[in-house]
Design a protein around this motif. Structure first.
Motif, PDB file in Angstrom:
ATOM      1  N   GLY A  35     -56.191  19.885  29.744  1.00  0.00           N
ATOM      2  CA  GLY A  35     -56.205  20.692  28.768  1.00  0.00           C
ATOM      3  C   GLY A  35     -54.850  21.582  28.457  1.00  0.00           C
ATOM      4  N   GLY A  36     -54.641  21.962  27.413  1.00  0.00           N
ATOM      5  CA  GLY A  36     -53.556  22.811  26.855  1.00  0.00           C
ATOM      6  C   GLY A  36     -53.532  23.144  25.668  1.00  0.00           C
ATOM      7  N   PHE A  65     -51.722  25.132  39.036  1.00  0.00           N
ATOM      8  CA  PHE A  65     -52.698  24.502  38.056  1.00  0.00           C
ATOM      9  C   PHE A  65     -53.883  25.035  38.208  1.00  0.00           C
ATOM     10  N   ARG A  66     -54.634  25.505  36.999  1.00  0.00           N
ATOM     11  CA  ARG A  66     -56.233  25.838  37.299  1.00  0.00           C
ATOM     12  C   ARG A  66     -56.810  24.502  37.100  1.00  0.00           C
ATOM     13  N   ASP A  91     -52.868  27.341  30.811  1.00  0.00           N
ATOM     14  CA  ASP A  91     -52.903  28.321  29.847  1.00  0.00           C
ATOM     15  C   ASP A  91     -54.399  29.140  30.204  1.00  0.00           C
ATOM     16  N   ASP A  92     -54.672  29.874  29.495  1.00  0.00           N
ATOM     17  CA  ASP A  92     -55.938  30.705  29.643  1.00  0.00           C
ATOM     18  C   ASP A  92     -57.236  30.011  28.919  1.00  0.00           C
ATOM     19  N   ASN A 111     -59.192  29.385  39.607  1.00  0.00           N
ATOM     20  CA  ASN A 111     -58.258  30.075  38.282  1.00  0.00           C
ATOM     21  C   ASN A 111     -56.957  30.578  38.835  1.00  0.00           C
ATOM     22  N   GLY A 112     -56.721  30.002  40.061  1.00  0.00           N
ATOM     23  CA  GLY A 112     -55.341  30.286  41.019  1.00  0.00           C
ATOM     24  C   GLY A 112     -55.645  31.638  41.596  1.00  0.00           C
ATOM     25  N   ASP A 113     -56.426  32.308  41.897  1.00  0.00           N
ATOM     26  CA  ASP A 113     -56.738  33.615  42.424  1.00  0.00           C
ATOM     27  C   ASP A 113     -56.966  33.461  43.797  1.00  0.00           C
TER      28      ASP A 113
END
Length: 113
Positions: A35-36, A65-66, A91-92, A111-113
């Motif tokens: 996605g992007g 990446f998420r 992205d979000d 989410n990369g957290d």
């Protein structure tokens, strides 16, 4: 003296259920979707063999990446997973849910957290 096994990293912990599913169903494919800014495609960009899934995902997560993954089955065959859906983005924009007629037996989100 016995060496203790190192604690798993957060990424390894996140990917552990995914790796278990791949071991349980060694014939299952991992279908990769990206996605992007342009949105999400309907067709996978590639198919991975079961033993490649967690390794492939780990490298992308380490690169920032998420990811969302889902063990997906057809609605009329809920006891038999069809594939593992792997969705990656930066992205979000969260990924879409499986298309009508499909549902997730299990899933995870990073989410990369």
């Amino acid at each position: 003296m016995t060496k203790r096994k190192p604690e798993p990293t957060p990424i390894e912990t996140f990917l552990a259920p995914l790796a278990r599913h791949a071991r349980k169903w060694p014939e299952i494919e991992g279908l990769v979707f990206w996605g992007g800014a342009e949105g999400w495609g309907n067709a996978p960009s590639e198919a991975l063999e079961a033993e490649e899934i967690a390794f492939y995902a780990e490298g992308l997560l380490e690169d920032g990446f998420r990811m969302a993954w889902a063990l997906v089955a057809l609605a009329d065959g809920p006891d038999m997973p069809d594939h593992i859906r792997l969705q990656f983005w930066q992205d979000d924009s969260p990924p879409p849910e499986p298309a009508p007629g499909w549902f997730a037996l299990d899933k995870g989100l990073w989410n990369g957290d």
